[in-house]
Write a protein that holds these residues in place. Structure first.
Motif, PDB file in Angstrom:
ATOM      1  N   ILE A  55       7.129   6.905 -19.837  1.00 50.72           N
ATOM      2  CA  ILE A  55       7.446   5.655 -19.122  1.00 50.72           C
ATOM      3  C   ILE A  55       8.804   5.735 -18.425  1.00 50.72           C
ATOM      4  N   ASN A  56       9.550   6.846 -18.657  1.00 50.42           N
ATOM      5  CA  ASN A  56      10.880   7.007 -18.057  1.00 50.42           C
ATOM      6  C   ASN A  56      11.775   5.817 -18.418  1.00 50.42           C
ATOM      7  N   PRO A  57      12.179   5.721 -19.686  1.00 50.48           N
ATOM      8  CA  PRO A  57      12.954   4.543 -20.131  1.00 50.48           C
ATOM      9  C   PRO A  57      14.291   4.421 -19.429  1.00 50.48           C
ATOM     10  N   GLU A  85      15.546  -0.135 -10.814  1.00 48.90           N
ATOM     11  CA  GLU A  85      14.297  -0.879 -10.579  1.00 48.90           C
ATOM     12  C   GLU A  85      14.616  -2.371 -10.631  1.00 48.90           C
ATOM     13  N   VAL A  86      14.199  -3.090  -9.601  1.00 48.35           N
ATOM     14  CA  VAL A  86      14.404  -4.538  -9.543  1.00 48.35           C
ATOM     15  C   VAL A  86      13.193  -5.235 -10.148  1.00 48.35           C
ATOM     16  N   ASN A 118      10.705   2.403 -16.885  1.00 46.88           N
ATOM     17  CA  ASN A 118       9.937   1.575 -17.819  1.00 46.88           C
ATOM     18  C   ASN A 118       8.541   1.300 -17.247  1.00 46.88           C
ATOM     19  N   LYS A 119       7.839   2.393 -16.979  1.00 46.17           N
ATOM     20  CA  LYS A 119       6.525   2.308 -16.343  1.00 46.17           C
ATOM     21  C   LYS A 119       5.517   1.605 -17.245  1.00 46.17           C
ATOM     22  N   ASP A 172       2.133  -1.956 -21.822  1.00 44.17           N
ATOM     23  CA  ASP A 172       3.581  -1.879 -21.628  1.00 44.17           C
ATOM     24  C   ASP A 172       4.244  -1.674 -22.983  1.00 44.17           C
ATOM     25  N   ILE A 173       4.664  -0.436 -23.272  1.00 43.52           N
ATOM     26  CA  ILE A 173       5.253  -0.153 -24.586  1.00 43.52           C
ATOM     27  C   ILE A 173       6.755  -0.383 -24.602  1.00 43.52           C
TER      28      ILE A 173
END
Length: 788
Positions: A55-57, A85-86, A118-119, A172-173
């Motif tokens: 998810i690229n935190p 990320e907005v 946060n994918k 969404d983890i």
């Protein structure tokens, strides 16, 4: 001679096929339990790490008053930020299918299918919602009781209601499981957000270089924060994980994974002991044969080698069969445990290295444990083998037996002591299983009781959060409702604590109580409760102290409330498991924060004798009446919901404990059943003689059942005594690692757990002796006497 020895060993294995099959099943059950726990540990760990990495935190998340072109330009030109990320984050309320109102956390992004930090993972339907549509988090479907094509009604902070059509489901983890927090996660487009009068207010950043170095994140984030404040932006809070880049779920499974690693080897050791006992039983019948072999020149090492080779084949077969079965069971167990934390098992293949480790251990350990028994059995001399007589260790003096027990009972006890090593093995495995069962059950009951009792310090049944603007309307509505017995108004705010030695400000909830509050009766750990006469005095929860061990009773705490900075004195520390919270008097909060900027929490109790579902229904009716009167409720919960949410955080550990108990009990129960079968087969002639002297089928059944009962009662007594230190160790572990608070240990829980284990042992004993006893009782005298 060498080839003949191997041939003879395998013939002995076949001639004793009943015992051999039992030995094979014993080791197979243990191997499956071992593999299941070993592979589950690896699958769960790998899945959590891989899913979180995918998810690229973010390094940090900032909630601000607005996100506009200027803020984006400042972010893009900030050298230490590699990506951003907005998004948006707003809390409101939503109505589920049953008509109950739940907390809704509303998120937005330009395109959920293309976000880089946060994918989220699309599961069903659309990847990005259009105007008037929403995506719903997979776990939140359970809370909302709605799916694709349904409409979710949300109530905005301005009391307006809007319906959003669910057009997609995502996973969404980066958020806590919805079912744990009884929350609905909704995802909308910026257009939908704008149409309901809200704006994007969140920016997630990822740093250059080592993006998850916490000290660096804190330093860079504060520089970035100062830049934004200099340009007129208001920072609501900044979120930095304690262990950036590491999944929050990994800590939740920490205890569970430790248990899997530990008890996987216990299960394998149990099965090896059972197998070793059965092999010893086979060898004890071949004493004369070994003497004859030695008289013809066979050496001890040759005989040992032959019987080890005989043993290797069934062990190898069990190992190969148990490998795929263990992998399938591990996938099933891992999937169920991960689902608690809303994670899917996508990496279900067990690493080849662990499969090789499994095969190596399941081949080597049984051989190593069986070797002493084989070596001892084959060291017998020719004279001892041909002319020696086996002695039976009675274990108890005849005078003691005669005085204390009836004749059938003496026979059962004598038979139990006939094979001393087998008795020790059975008692040992059942005792260890009992210690595990009693300890785990007491720990579970104690943790649950501690959670429930801690929430009992809050004397509400139903409470709700609202803005301060409608105070008069709320009070009039509550007074007009006959179902409301008492109510009390608290105030809520947020304060920032500047941690010493760091550049980070951490936000904490502040709760202000009225003078002589009756809705909170705290458990004081140190100091005293709030005093309205002491200015700037605060009371903090023990969790706040756990997060800041540098603070103690009487220390000064620098807090910033609505831009106003002041030093507060810690006057007391209370036991509060709901989180790190700061308590102060209403008078003190009013000094720092205007009433119009405060939020009110109304605590209520119900004036009704209704119980169960009827009482829950009444609580929902109270909420509906408030909403009908135009009261804007931001959040609400009942006491039972709060207990459920708090308890759900320990579900992974509790579920794992139950699985461990089940597997260990199955292995030990199978061991008792196997040895009962062996002992019955060894005593067929004895049973025939007893029948020839008039013993009935019922008496034979009772004799074998009593033997098992004796073993189980001895193991139960040992478990009851030895579990006491284990219980104290477990309680201490959960106190320090899981709850970070003292856990109350009730003697009642020890008694209940011990009696429950006794009940389980009686069932295991009955099941283990049932079939072999019936088979022996059915045999005729002739069949018994001619059996080899």
């Amino acid at each position: 001679m060498s080839w003949r020895l191997y041939k003879m060993a395998f013939r002995d294995l076949f001639n004793n096929r009943k015992k051999s099959i039992l030995a094979l099943f014993a080791i197979l059950v243990g191997m499956i339990a071992f593999g299941t726990m070993l592979f589950s540990n690896e699958l769960i760990t790998n899945e959590i790490l891989a899913t979180h990495t995918a998810i690229n935190p973010s390094s940090a998340t900032l909630n601000v008053n607005k996100v506009d072109a200027q803020l984006i330009d400042l972010t893009e030109n900030f050298d230490a930020i590699a990506d951003y990320e907005v998004k948006s984050f707003h809390q409101m309320r939503g109505q589920n299918r049953k008509g109950n109102w739940k907390t809704v956390e509303l998120f937005s992004a330009e395109d959920f299918g293309e976000i880089g930090i946060n994918k989220v993972v699309p599961m069903e339907g659309k990847k990005h919602p259009k105007s008037g549509e929403m995506l719903i988090e997979r776990d939140a479907k359970v809370v909302a009781d709605k799916g694709l094509g349904d409409h979710l009604t949300i109530q905005l902070p301005n009391k307006q209601k809007k319906q959003l059509k669910i057009t997609g489901v995502i996973n969404d983890i980066s958020v806590h499981p919805a079912t744990m927090h009884n929350t609905i996660y909704a995802y909308v487009s910026p257009e939908t957000l704008k149409s309901i009068g809200l704006a994007q207010n969140r920016i997630e950043i990822k740093l250059t270089g080592d993006a998850y170095d916490r000290d660096r994140i804190v330093s860079v984030s504060n520089e970035y924060l100062q830049l934004l404040e200099q340009n007129g932006y208001q920072i609501k809070n900044i979120l930095i994980e304690d262990t950036p880049g590491v999944s929050m779920h990994l800590e939740e499974y920490k205890t569970a994974l430790f248990l899997f690693r530990t008890f996987s080897f216990v299960a394998l050791a149990f099965s090896c002991l059972i197998m070793s006992s059965l092999i010893t039983s086979i060898l004890s019948q071949l004493v004369k044969q070994m003497g004859i072999l030695k008289s013809f020149g066979a050496e001890t090492r040759q005989i040992v080698g032959a019987y080890l080779s005989m043993l290797f084949l069934p062990i190898a077969a069990a190992s190969l069969v148990s490998l795929p079965l263990s992998q399938m069971l591990a996938q099933f167990v891992s999937e169920r445990l991960l689902r608690i934390s809303n994670i899917s098992l996508t990496h279900s293949a067990v690493p080849i290295g662990f499969s090789i480790l499994f095969l190596g251990l399941t081949l080597a350990l049984p051989i190593c444990i069986a070797y002493p028994s084989i070596a001892k059995g084959t060291k017998i001399t020719i004279y001892q083998a041909l002319y020696g007589s086996s002695s039976i260790n009675q274990g108890l003096s005849s005078s003691f037996m005669k005085n204390m027990f009836t004749r059938p009972t003496r026979l059962s006890v004598r038979n139990a002591f006939r094979k001393k090593s087998r008795l020790v093995m059975n008692v040992l495995t059942l005792t260890i299983s009992g210690i595990c069962f009693i300890t785990v059950l007491v720990a579970m009951l104690s943790v649950q009781s501690t959670l429930t009792k801690n929430l009992e310090i809050f004397k509400y049944e139903y409470r709700f959060l609202t803005s301060s603007t409608g105070e008069k309307a709320v009070k009039e509505t509550l007074k007009s409702m006959e179902s409301i017995k008492h109510y009390e108004r608290w105030s809520s705010a947020s304060g920032k604590y500047h941690e010493k030695g760091t550049d980070q400000d951490k936000s904490y909830p502040i709760v202000a109580l009225p003078k002589n509050s009756t809705f909170l009766q705290p458990e004081i750990m140190k100091g005293t409760w709030l005093s309205n006469t002491k200015a700037n005095q605060i009371v903090v929860s023990h969790e706040f102290i756990n997060q800041h061990p540098e603070l103690q009773l009487g220390d000064k705490v620098p807090l910033t409330i609505q831009g106003k900075k002041a030093n507060f004195t810690i006057g007391g520390i209370i036991k509060d498991l709901t989180g790190a919270t700061i308590y102060l008097s209403q008078q003190t909060l009013d000094h720092f924060l205007p009433i119009k900027k405060q939020q009110y929490i109304y605590q209520t109790t119900i004036n009704s004798d209704l119980k169960g579902r009827q009482r829950v229904k009444l609580l929902h009716q109270v909420e509906e009446k408030l909403l009908d009167n135009g009261i804007s409720i931001l959040q609400s919960e009942t006491k039972n919901e709060a207990i459920s949410i708090l308890s759900s955080h320990f579900m992974p550990t509790f579920q794992t404990l139950l699985i461990v108990i089940l597997m260990i009990t199955i292995v030990s129960g199978f061991g008792l059943a196997s040895t009962t079968n062996i002992q019955t087969l060894e005593r067929v002639k004895e049973i025939g003689i007893m029948k020839s002297f008039g013993a009935s089928k019922k008496q034979i059944l009772k004799l074998i059942a009593a033997e098992n009962l004796f073993i189980t009662l001895v193991s139960w007594g040992a478990s009851a005594i030895l579990s006491l230190p284990a219980i104290f160790l477990a309680i201490n572990y959960f106190s320090q690692v899981t709850l970070n608070a003292p856990i109350e240990l009730s003697p009642l829980y020890i008694v209940i757990s011990t009696l429950l284990w006794l009940l389980m042992l009686l069932v295991i004993s009955k099941r283990a002796s049932n079939k072999p006893a019936k088979n022996a009782a059915k045999m005729s005298i002739k069949a018994c006497l001619i059996t080899e």
